[in-house]
Scaffold this motif. Structure first.
Motif, short mmCIF file in Angstrom:
data_model
loop_
_atom_site.label_atom_id
_atom_site.label_comp_id
_atom_site.label_asym_id
_atom_site.label_seq_id
_atom_site.Cartn_x
_atom_site.Cartn_y
_atom_site.Cartn_z
N SER A 45 0.74 -1.26 0.10
CA SER A 45 0.19 -0.35 0.26
C SER A 45 0.86 0.99 0.05
O SER A 45 1.55 1.90 1.12
CB SER A 45 -1.12 -0.03 1.11
N PRO A 46 1.28 1.63 -1.20
CA PRO A 46 2.44 2.76 -1.42
C PRO A 46 2.12 4.50 -0.15
O PRO A 46 2.67 5.14 -0.15
CB PRO A 46 2.28 3.40 -3.11
N THR B 221 0.49 -11.92 2.98
CA THR B 221 -1.01 -12.63 2.80
C THR B 221 -2.69 -12.16 2.74
O THR B 221 -3.24 -11.71 2.12
CB THR B 221 -0.49 -14.55 2.52
N ARG B 222 -2.10 -12.44 4.12
CA ARG B 222 -3.74 -12.17 4.25
C ARG B 222 -4.41 -10.86 4.41
O ARG B 222 -5.03 -10.00 4.06
CB ARG B 222 -4.12 -12.06 6.35
N TYR B 223 -2.71 -9.28 4.61
CA TYR B 223 -3.39 -8.42 4.38
C TYR B 223 -3.72 -7.74 2.98
O TYR B 223 -4.69 -7.25 2.29
CB TYR B 223 -2.14 -7.33 4.94
N LYS B 224 -2.58 -8.30 2.01
CA LYS B 224 -2.73 -8.15 0.55
C LYS B 224 -4.50 -8.65 -0.07
O LYS B 224 -4.60 -8.27 -0.62
CB LYS B 224 -1.58 -9.38 -0.15
N ASN C 19 2.48 6.95 11.75
CA ASN C 19 1.65 6.43 12.81
C ASN C 19 0.56 5.05 11.44
O ASN C 19 0.03 4.01 12.49
CB ASN C 19 0.61 6.94 13.73
N LYS C 20 -0.35 5.46 11.08
CA LYS C 20 -0.90 5.03 10.12
C LYS C 20 0.07 4.34 9.45
O LYS C 20 -0.08 2.27 9.04
CB LYS C 20 -1.46 4.69 8.70
N HIS C 21 1.23 4.00 8.90
CA HIS C 21 2.37 2.70 8.10
C HIS C 21 2.00 2.17 9.46
O HIS C 21 2.37 0.38 9.26
CB HIS C 21 3.35 3.47 7.66
N ALA C 22 2.53 2.36 10.47
CA ALA C 22 3.02 1.70 12.13
C ALA C 22 1.52 0.47 11.83
O ALA C 22 2.11 -0.74 12.42
CB ALA C 22 3.56 2.31 13.58
N ALA C 23 0.36 0.71 12.11
CA ALA C 23 -0.75 -0.05 12.27
C ALA C 23 -1.02 -0.57 12.01
O ALA C 23 -1.18 -2.61 11.90
CB ALA C 23 -2.10 1.14 12.30
N ILE C 24 -0.43 -0.31 10.25
CA ILE C 24 -1.16 -0.99 9.05
C ILE C 24 0.67 -2.39 9.19
O ILE C 24 0.28 -4.09 8.99
CB ILE C 24 -1.04 -0.59 7.88
#
Length: 145
Positions: free
Chosen positions: A70-71, A94-97, A79-84
């Motif tokens: 998710s570029p 794999t689950r996220y994708k 914070n958003k990047h850390a959460a994901i």
């Protein structure tokens, strides 16, 4: 650089275990939730500095992976990047994708992403309090940057 928020999530929700153990999914694990071919259930305990080094490397790996999948996360703040990245650390890329969560993130629908996170609290057919707390912490980072 690895966001402090990501390291804090991993430390809090994984905890530190210097002896190998089987996680709820039956995977050999050590340190702060470190898994992989280098972890065997019969291996000797590791030191705290070794666990810290493993966590730093794992956190960097999942931080990069989340940003690659998710570029827009590179533009949205730590914070958003850390959460994901923490979600990916916990459940795998794999689950996220293939998730609706990723579609919400990619669309910039942060409220929708926070709601999607709340669905990922089940393990072994049971709602797990630790996952409820972890998803709440991740959601807070997403909606309150």
């Amino acid at each position: 650089m690895i966001p402090d928020a990501l390291l804090a999530l991993i430390r809090k929700f994984e905890g530190l275990r210097l002896k190998p153990y089987l996680c709820p999914a039956g995977v050999p694990t050590i340190g702060y939730g470190h898994t992989g071919p280098d972890v065997r259930i019969n291996m000797p305990p590791i030191s705290e500095p070794t666990a810290e080094a493993m966590m730093q490397q794992d956190a960097a790996t999942f931080h990069r992976a989340a940003g690659k999948l998710s570029p827009r996360l590179w533009l949205e703040g730590d914070n958003k990047h850390a959460a994901i990245a923490d979600f990916c650390f916990n459940l795998g890329t794999t689950r996220y994708k293939s998730s609706t969560l990723k579609r919400r993130v990619d669309a910039g629908d942060w409220q929708g992403a926070a709601e999607e996170l709340q669905k990922w609290v089940w393990g072994g057919g049971k709602k797990l309090p630790g996952l409820v707390a972890r998803r709440k912490a991740e959601s807070t980072l997403i909606v309150n940057p």
